[in-house]
Structure formats: C-alpha cells, structure tokens
Design a protein around this motif. Structure first.
Motif, short mmCIF file in Angstrom:
data_model
loop_
_atom_site.label_atom_id
_atom_site.label_comp_id
_atom_site.label_asym_id
_atom_site.label_seq_id
_atom_site.Cartn_x
_atom_site.Cartn_y
_atom_site.Cartn_z
N ALA A 143 72.79 66.37 16.12
CA ALA A 143 72.26 67.51 16.37
C ALA A 143 72.58 68.48 17.38
O ALA A 143 72.27 69.48 17.45
CB ALA A 143 70.50 67.06 16.87
N GLY A 144 73.73 68.02 17.97
CA GLY A 144 74.60 68.71 19.00
C GLY A 144 73.92 68.69 20.25
O GLY A 144 74.29 69.58 21.29
N ALA A 145 73.43 67.45 20.50
CA ALA A 145 72.62 67.18 21.81
C ALA A 145 73.01 65.90 22.47
O ALA A 145 73.93 65.30 21.98
CB ALA A 145 71.22 67.29 21.63
N ARG A 146 72.42 65.64 23.51
CA ARG A 146 72.85 64.45 24.09
C ARG A 146 71.57 63.86 24.87
O ARG A 146 70.68 64.70 25.24
CB ARG A 146 73.87 64.64 25.18
CG ARG A 146 73.89 65.21 26.49
CD ARG A 146 74.88 65.08 27.30
NE ARG A 146 76.11 65.69 26.74
CZ ARG A 146 77.19 65.60 27.53
NH1 ARG A 146 77.23 64.91 28.56
NH2 ARG A 146 78.48 65.88 26.95
N ILE A 147 71.47 62.51 25.11
CA ILE A 147 69.98 61.90 25.67
C ILE A 147 70.53 61.98 27.12
O ILE A 147 71.57 61.36 27.47
CB ILE A 147 69.85 60.46 25.15
CG1 ILE A 147 69.40 60.73 23.69
CG2 ILE A 147 68.59 59.91 25.86
CD1 ILE A 147 69.13 59.20 22.88
N VAL A 148 69.40 62.39 28.11
CA VAL A 148 69.95 62.49 29.41
C VAL A 148 68.71 61.86 30.29
O VAL A 148 68.73 61.95 31.63
CB VAL A 148 69.78 64.11 29.73
CG1 VAL A 148 71.18 64.69 29.09
CG2 VAL A 148 68.60 64.83 29.48
N GLY A 149 67.94 61.10 29.81
CA GLY A 149 66.96 60.33 30.59
C GLY A 149 65.91 59.97 29.67
O GLY A 149 66.04 60.06 28.46
N GLY A 150 64.81 59.27 30.33
CA GLY A 150 63.45 58.85 29.78
C GLY A 150 62.94 57.66 30.47
O GLY A 150 62.95 57.55 31.41
N ASP A 151 62.05 57.00 29.76
CA ASP A 151 61.36 55.95 30.56
C ASP A 151 61.07 54.80 29.51
O ASP A 151 61.17 54.84 28.31
CB ASP A 151 60.13 56.43 30.98
CG ASP A 151 59.15 55.56 31.95
OD1 ASP A 151 59.88 54.65 32.48
OD2 ASP A 151 58.11 55.81 32.28
N VAL A 152 60.67 53.73 29.99
CA VAL A 152 60.69 52.48 29.33
C VAL A 152 59.36 51.66 29.70
O VAL A 152 59.26 51.56 31.02
CB VAL A 152 61.76 51.69 29.09
CG1 VAL A 152 62.22 50.97 30.23
CG2 VAL A 152 61.70 50.54 27.83
N THR A 153 58.56 51.10 28.94
CA THR A 153 57.53 50.20 29.37
C THR A 153 57.40 49.23 28.12
O THR A 153 58.17 49.26 26.97
CB THR A 153 56.17 50.86 29.53
OG1 THR A 153 55.23 49.85 30.07
CG2 THR A 153 55.56 51.58 28.20
#
Length: 341
Positions: free
Chosen positions: A133-143
């Motif tokens: 998509a021309g993007a990058r993953i730069v963070g998040g959260d997990v549970t």
C-alpha cells in the motif's frame, strides 16, 4: 542478538510468551518489510509509547476491524492472509478519500493457543500488505481473548497538498466509473463455503487486492465523489447518492464479462447470467473504487465508465440506484454480520 524468527528454543505459543516477545515479532516483521522503503515523514517509530510523524497536509485516518468467525475462519485462511486482509481493509479507506496511505497502527487480540510461528506469519502478512500500500506499520497493541480480532488504523496524506474527495460531491450529469472486477470476493466466499477452496475468487475473498494508487489518481483527475466498494456496488453507490442528494443509473452493458464469475456459477450449479449479475451488483469485500467525474472529463487508467449521475425525481429520490433505467432494491454485504443481506 536474538533473532525473533528463531523458534529453536523458547516459547512456542502465546500462552508461554510475554507481551514484549509478541511485540518484538511484529516490530521485526515491520522492519523487514520497510527495508528499502522510500523516505517518509516518520519521526518516531516502533519502540516508544506512540509513533510520531510530521504532517504538512491534511491527515486522513480510518480504522477497521476483522473478527474470527464473522469475517474469516482459520480453517479457510492462513495467518498471513488474516494479517494482510486486515491491513488492506483499513488502507483501502484512505485510498477512497484520494489520499496516499502512509502508516498503519494495529491492535490485536490473539488466542493463547496460537503458535508463535503463526503470529510471525500474521505479522509478516500485515507488514507485507502495508508495504504494498506504500505504508509501514509503526505501532499497535496486543492482548488475548477467545478469538482472533485485528483492529488496524490507517493514516494517510496528500503528496501534492490536495484535499479529500468526499461522498457528497457527485452532481447530475457526472460520469460514474469503477475500478477492479466486482463480485469475485462474494463468489469466492460461496465457493469456499461449498468446499471449493482453491481459485482466483477464493484467494480474493481471503485477501482483497485494493489498487491503492487509483484513489489519488481519481482525485488528480477531478473526481467529484469517491468511495470503495466494500458492501456491494448497489449499497455503496446508494450511500454515495444519498449523501450527494442524487440518483445513479448503472449501465450493465459496461460490465466485464468475467470468466472467473461464470466458471464459479457453473461449479455452484447456478445460472451463470443471473449469478454473475447478482455478484457484481451486491457482492461485497472487493475494495474496488467507485468515482464520479464531471461529464466529458478524462477518466484515469484503471477505471471504466459504468453509468451516470441523474437528478432526483418524485418517483426516484436521492439514494436511488437504477440499473439500465430500472430502480433496484438496495442489498449487499453486511460487514457487521459478515453476510449478504
């Protein structure tokens, strides 16, 4: 340095691992996918409390959610498919505003029995689609929870300082144009549900393939309204028309004679003509782009004219969709229920 992809020792499942180890898996996948990525406006990426990026234009934000049992099943989709699907659905909404996707943050709920190798595949699928998509993953959260849930947020902007193309701009006389091949995802779901698991349509149900650059292309060519087809062509077009206060008239003769859909109908024992028409008009999750352009203007490559915008009448009020001049009942894909309605 420990390789987060090395599972020769250490925990094997979510239940045996820590939050930090899971985050490290996603961070590593994002880093690998971003290798060689063009420079961005990212100031602070993964590893801090939040990502920071510089913005010189309007920022476009959208979030999506996919839930196991409603939008996908593990027996139908690989972990990489699931990760890619989540990102594609969120990123497509940015393209549908005429913007360029830049960054993805993603919150996840995973089940404790998941193998970490499957988590790695899911992270790689998400990061790879973000790159596409021309993007990058730069963070998040997990549970953790009783089923897999992914809730990505996509952020985008306008390279040339433009502004968003809204649902509300279509005007009588505009030309309607559509990208992609509608109906394949819906046909794929029916095929998979009937035990026919392999094929082009089935793959497109598992992971949609939005053509992200076509959103900015429509904006640059003067699109008056723009949306992505996620709930079916009739339903999404009706929403655009209702918001714009207009009526649409689709021309079925402009639709592609799609051999993939005809073959699917035969496999399922359906009449090809009626099945193909229904899939193309009401099938969801294709993520093609639907735009209106001023009459006589150039339509960008990747789109095909498919109808015209008309004035409302006493008989046909705003939001009405005509197909070859005849009003159609609005039906399509209900994403909240994960089924056709």
């Amino acid at each position: 340095m420990t390789d987060p992809y090395d599972r020769s020792s250490g925990p094997e499942t979510i239940a045996e691992s820590t939050e930090a180890e899971i985050i490290q898996i996603f961070t590593a996948a994002a880093t690998r996918a971003a290798a060689g990525h063009p420079p961005t406006t990212l100031v602070v990426g993964n590893g801090d409390d939040a990502a920071v990026f510089a913005a010189s234009t309007d920022v476009v934000a959208s979030t999506d959610m996919i839930v196991e049992g409603t939008h996908f099943r593990r027996q139908w989709s690989t972990p990489a498919d699931i990760g890619a699907r989540a990102v594609a659905q969120a990123a497509s909404d940015i393209a549908a505003m005429g913007a360029q996707v830049r960054y993805i943050v993603i919150a996840l709920s995973l089940t404790t029995d998941m193998l970490l190798t499957d988590v790695e595949d899911l992270a790689t699928g998400a990061a790879t689609e973000a790159r596409r998509a021309g993007a990058r993953i730069v963070g998040g959260d997990v549970t953790t929870g009783p089923c897999i849930v992914l809730a990505p947020m996509a952020l985008g902007d306008f390279e040339d300082g433009g502004s968003a193309v809204l649902l509300s701009g279509a005007r009588p006389g505009d030309t309607l144009a559509l990208s992609g091949l509608p109906g394949r995802s819906a046909a794929g779901l029916e095929l998979i549900s009937s035990g026919h698991t392999d094929g082009i349509a089935q793959d497109l149900f598992r992971v949609p393939r939005p053509e992200y650059p076509l959103g900015p292309a429509a904006r640059r060519c003067g699109a008056t309204a723009l949306t992505d087809v996620t709930d079916g062509l009739l339903r999404d077009l009706s929403g655009l028309c209702r918001t714009s206060g207009v009526v649409a008239d689709l021309d079925r003769s402009t639709f592609v004679d799609d051999e993939v859909l005809r073959d699917a109908a035969v496999v399922l024992g359906k009449d090809p003509r009626s099945a193909v028409s229904e899939w193309q008009l009401t099938g969801g999750e294709d993520h093609g782009l639907l735009a209106s352009f001023p009459a006589g203007s150039d339509i960008p490559a990747g789109y095909a004219a498919c109808g015209v915008i008309r004035e409302p009448t006493r008989e046909h009020g705003p939001g009405t969709v005509l197909v070859d001049g005849e009003a159609r009942k609005i039906s399509g894909w209900d994403s909240a229920r994960g089924q056709q309605t």
